[in-house]
Write an enzyme that holds these catalytic residues in place. Sequence first.
Site, short mmCIF file in Angstrom:
data_model
loop_
_atom_site.label_atom_id
_atom_site.label_comp_id
_atom_site.label_asym_id
_atom_site.label_seq_id
_atom_site.Cartn_x
_atom_site.Cartn_y
_atom_site.Cartn_z
CG HIS A 183 -1.89 1.04 1.34
ND1 HIS A 183 -1.99 1.89 2.42
CD2 HIS A 183 -2.87 1.41 0.48
CE1 HIS A 183 -2.99 2.73 2.24
NE2 HIS A 183 -3.55 2.46 1.07
CG HIS A 205 -3.76 8.80 0.19
ND1 HIS A 205 -4.44 9.49 1.18
CD2 HIS A 205 -4.44 7.65 0.00
CE1 HIS A 205 -5.48 8.78 1.56
NE2 HIS A 205 -5.51 7.64 0.87
#
Length: 294
Positions: A41, A83
């Site tokens: 991730h 992100h």
Amino acid sequence: MRLRTAATALSGALLGLSTLVLPPATAQAATAGHRTVTVAHRGAPTHAPENTLASIDEARRRGSRWVENDVQRTKDGQLIVMHDTTLNRTTDVEKVFPDRAPWKVADFTLNEIKKLDAGSWFDAKFTGERVPTLKQYMNAVTHNHQRLLLELKSPELYPGIELQVLSQLRRQGWLDRDHVKNRLIVQSFNGDSVKTVHLLRPDIKTGFLGNPTVAQLPEYARFCDQINPSYTVTTPEYIKAVHALRGPHGRPMEVYTWTVDNTATAVKLAGAGADGVISNTADTIRAALRKNGL
């Protein structure tokens, strides 16, 4: 779900599509030869600043074949990997541009973002690390021989980003048969966006981030190969319900669950049939799964 028809109309001209639709696979039990994929991730975010080239390089050193990222667009239309929809958590934008609050990605040009330090917030040894463009990121993933779970982050903020991302991937050689079949998945929390990707390139594997009700799953099966929910709502019954349906490529739908950093939880989910586990500590999770034959 409402589709972005303008992007669809432009797809042939800009992508030069000669789309290959994969044939349906032979029916088989969803658990036959089951092995759970571990996805890093944002790279290796416990060891390097997330979504940077340093992070995916560290993920490679720690054995991660799959990495996940987040793609957004700058004010001047350039694709970057970030992100948050704001820049202040993972860069020094508040120092460099103190009068530009709330520091939204979409309010800054690429040249402005290039001035930001995206590493020192994590550790001084990463001072000078930059926010990568998607092109830079893809070059690094290619060099590392990694596979990519690409997330379109908040695509509703960036109309047409699906086509733009696919065009960039094509230019960098990521839409040939081998990459599409073995090395690329595109996902988003936005169902319209996932559907648009499927319409533009039906051969690409796609995932919806979320947990539709069991009654809604057949609709998602029309354009999604994966349903990717939070681990907190992923149950054996839900995994079974997803596996019972076939996605647009004729294979059982998959479940990639996130963000799993506890080894016992990962082993439990894999044992219940989860096809993928997305983790901030991918090396640790992968070792635990291997130890348990998963």
